[in-house]
Enzyme design. Structure first.
Site, short mmCIF file in Angstrom:
data_model
loop_
_atom_site.label_atom_id
_atom_site.label_comp_id
_atom_site.label_asym_id
_atom_site.label_seq_id
_atom_site.Cartn_x
_atom_site.Cartn_y
_atom_site.Cartn_z
N HIS A 292 0.84 -1.20 0.00
CA HIS A 292 0.00 0.00 0.00
C HIS A 292 0.87 1.24 0.00
CE1 HIS A 292 0.06 1.43 4.30
NE2 HIS A 292 0.25 0.17 4.60
N ASP A 304 5.61 2.73 7.20
CA ASP A 304 4.26 2.21 6.94
C ASP A 304 3.51 3.10 5.96
OD1 ASP A 304 1.85 0.87 7.08
OD2 ASP A 304 1.35 1.58 9.09
N GLU A 338 -5.43 1.79 1.97
CA GLU A 338 -5.27 0.63 2.85
C GLU A 338 -5.57 1.00 4.29
OE1 GLU A 338 -2.84 -2.06 5.54
OE2 GLU A 338 -2.97 0.10 5.32
N GLU A 339 -5.10 2.20 4.68
CA GLU A 339 -5.27 2.62 6.06
C GLU A 339 -6.73 2.92 6.40
OE1 GLU A 339 -3.07 2.18 8.10
OE2 GLU A 339 -1.08 2.52 7.25
N ASP A 401 4.32 -5.05 3.56
CA ASP A 401 3.75 -3.96 4.35
C ASP A 401 4.58 -3.81 5.61
OD1 ASP A 401 2.13 -2.10 5.50
OD2 ASP A 401 0.29 -3.26 5.37
N HIS A 509 2.10 4.72 13.04
CA HIS A 509 0.92 5.58 12.90
C HIS A 509 1.09 6.93 13.58
CE1 HIS A 509 -2.29 2.38 11.67
NE2 HIS A 509 -1.27 2.47 10.83
#
Length: 598
Positions: A292, A304, A338-339, A401, A509
């Site tokens: 992603h 990420d 994706e998130e 990922d 994140h």
């Protein structure tokens, strides 16, 4: 401005003996795979990450930068990938779709029983966060107050009748004074969305889901998502297990007051997946890999998932510059949103595989002289799915990922469930068998890491990343992962070095997921690994050993939203269900089928 990578690779290409790489050299998939893997250049991997960080745009509050789907940062990242792939001769397309873009704005707060708690967004370095807003939560519309009310928590983890399904059924709320209060629900048994919507229907003003507490990795903050198709309109937060347990004990003797606030931005936007493939190769045997491209709204997402995006980009460049005569067509994907709940990859898989399955069903109905799918027996459904597997040209999917976590492990998806069947992170419980070939993919990755004298950690099949849609449609899958929010164990420190009891990625994140938040070694070795495995299958006329070919089930797509992770529909491809295949949880999903945010 794009970096011209062709010039850097030309010296490598010209230095290789034409004699060495002629004739029968290409007939051995392992030789070719090793050649391509050895040709990966570490410096250029980092340059891709630099390009992605440069392209990140300002967040809504101006406090950081982001490459979230729907932002200028994502669009500029997409342009970089598309231009680079086209420069290297790939056939590139973009796939546009609408999705619900949700963003948490500044000001989220939670106070329970007079104590201000520390949120994930605002926790200082070295301070453990205590709560997080769930993505696709509703807003509080100002400061919201009320009292806690528990539903059906169970702390008797070793009891034979332990119930891990708190809040999963509407009946769980019967006889509870839910209306006008903040429902507190224990994680487990179903999706976060199911719990929140059930509480909302029972009249709750807000929901706090605290972690389950039944295993390692089930104690920290629940940093989850309700999914982009959620109908929840009330605030939803996640909390640590120890907090939920202490609140429950306090609530047995007195009312526990709560004050909370959450501001959000929630809108429909347009974004795109990127798809690219080699001009050559057998179109009936497509070897596919993906990562992603989007980040979370809070930061630029360089680990990420800039890491996976950069890894497959550099592999594509290397494959092209070495002019590898692939036997099977290789298809690359960079997924959007994706998130937001694997939206881009699910859009792609449903769009691609639904008509293939429908075609297979029509053919079998015609051959059997039947008029309706309702007339099919279970054995005849197996025939449909065998036909689907036969005509589906995508034979495997590899997912990358987070492959450069600073406190990394080398994680390989456990394709035969031999190590993770009973893990709480395993999303495919019961008699699920992964699609045929999944265990072979795991073995091929393990072969590479063994050749490098590197340890590996088998990863449960959690459905927390973009392989989930392929798995649900019966496509063999595999992939790599270097760890997210969970902490590194003493054994893993012995295997990989790094820091004990520290998160694999302490900026997971967060705004600090930037160029300072990666392990260059992990990025390099994992990119060599993905190059080896993808090339091996790209050069193999027979993808998987015939000895394993006792016909196995593929999985028709779930008829619920794929990310709620209800039990899979029992469509089965083939007649036997005897081999190795599965799935896991990345601030994505797991055995109780709830979904964390990757």
């Amino acid at each position: 401005m794009l970096v011209n990578i062709n010039t850097k690779k030309s010296l490598l290409v010209t230095a290789i003996s034409a004699t060495l790489l002629s004739g029968c050299f290409w007939d051995d998939p392992k030789n070719t795979a090793q050649h391509v893997s050895d040709s990966i250049e570490q410096d250029e991997l980092f340059e891709h990450l630099e390009e992605l960080e440069i392209r990140a745009s300002k967040t809504s509050d101006g406090a950081s930068i982001t490459r979230a789907a729907g932002t200028d940062g994502y669009q500029d990242s997409l342009d970089y990938i598309v231009e680079t792939m086209e420069e290297h001769g790939y056939v590139v397309t973009t796939q546009e779709f609408d999705f619900r873009a949700w963003e948490e704005l500044a000001g989220t707060a939670l106070n329970v029983d007079g104590v201000d708690l520390v949120g994930v967004r605002t926790a200082p370095e070295g301070v453990e966060p205590q709560f997080a807003a769930m993505s696709y939560s509703g807003p509080s519309n100002g400061n919201l107050t009320g009292a806690l009310v528990f539903v059906t928590p169970d702390f008797r983890f070793d009891a034979p009748d332990y119930d891990s399904t708190d809040g999963c059924e509407a009946s769980d709320f019967n006889g509870k004074e839910i209306a006008g209060k903040i429902a507190v629900i224990q994680r487990g048994g179903c999706s976060f969305n199911d719990k929140v919507v059930n509480a909302q229907n029972a009249g709750a003003k807000a929901v706090i889901v605290f972690n389950q507490g039944n295993a390692e990795g089930r104690t920290d903050v629940v940093n989850g998502t309700l999914g982009s198709d959620s109908t929840a309109v009330i605030p939803a937060l996640g909390a640590r297990f120890d907090l939920g347990q202490s609140w429950y004990q306090a609530s047995q003797t007195a009312s526990v007051p709560v004050s909370l606030n959450i501001n959000i931005k929630d809108q429909m936007v347009v974004t795109q997946n990127i798809l690219a493939e080699t001009e050559g190769g057998d179109e009936d045997q497509v070897v596919m890999l993906g990562a992603h491209l989007d980040s979370v709204p809070e930061g630029p997402g360089i680990n990420d998932n800039g890491s996976g995006s950069a890894g497959i980009l550099e592999y594509a460049i290397t494959l092209a510059d070495l002019d590898i005569p692939v036997k099977n067509k290789v298809r690359f994907a960079w997924w959007a949103a994706e998130e937001a709940g694997l939206v881009g990859s699910e859009y792609y898989t449903n769009d691609l595989f639904t008509p293939i399955y429908d075609q297979a069903q029509k053919e079998i109905l015609k051959e059997l002289g039947l008029e309706s799918p309702d007339q099919l027996t279970p054995e005849q459904v197996d025939l449909v799915e065998a036909r689907y597997n036969e005509i589906n040209k995508v034979k495997l999917y590899l997912n990358f990922d987070m492959i450069a976590s600073p406190n990394y492990i080398f994680g390989v998806m456990d394709g035969d469930l031999s190590d993770t069947k009973d893990s709480p992170d395993n999303a495919y419980t019961g008699d699920f068998t992964p699609p045929f070939g999944t265990s072979d993919i795991e073995n091929t990755f393990n072969e590479f890491f063994t050749s490098k004298s590197e340890a590996i950690v088998p990863q449960a099949l959690s459905k927390r990343s973009d392989y989930a849609g392929f798995a649900d449609w019966g496509v063999a899958f595999g992939g790599l992962f270097t760890g997210a929010e969970k902490t590194k164990t003493a054994q893993e420190v012995e295997q990989f070095g790094g820091d004990i009891d520290v998160a694999y990625d302490k900026c997971y994140h967060k705004a600090c997921d930037d160029l300072n938040n990666i392990s260059q070694k992990a990025l390099y070795v994992n990119t060599q690994a993905l190059a080896y495995v993808t090339t091996y299958y790209a050069m193999s006329e027979t993808l998987f050993p015939e000895a394993e070919a006792e016909v196995q089930p593929a999985r028709h797509a779930l008829h619920t939203h794929p990310h709620t992770h209800d039990a899979p529909h029992k469509h089965r491809i083939g007649t036997k269900l005897k081999a190795a295949d599965s799935v896991s949880d990345h601030d994505h999903f797991h055995g109780d089928f709830d979904q964390d945010r990757h």
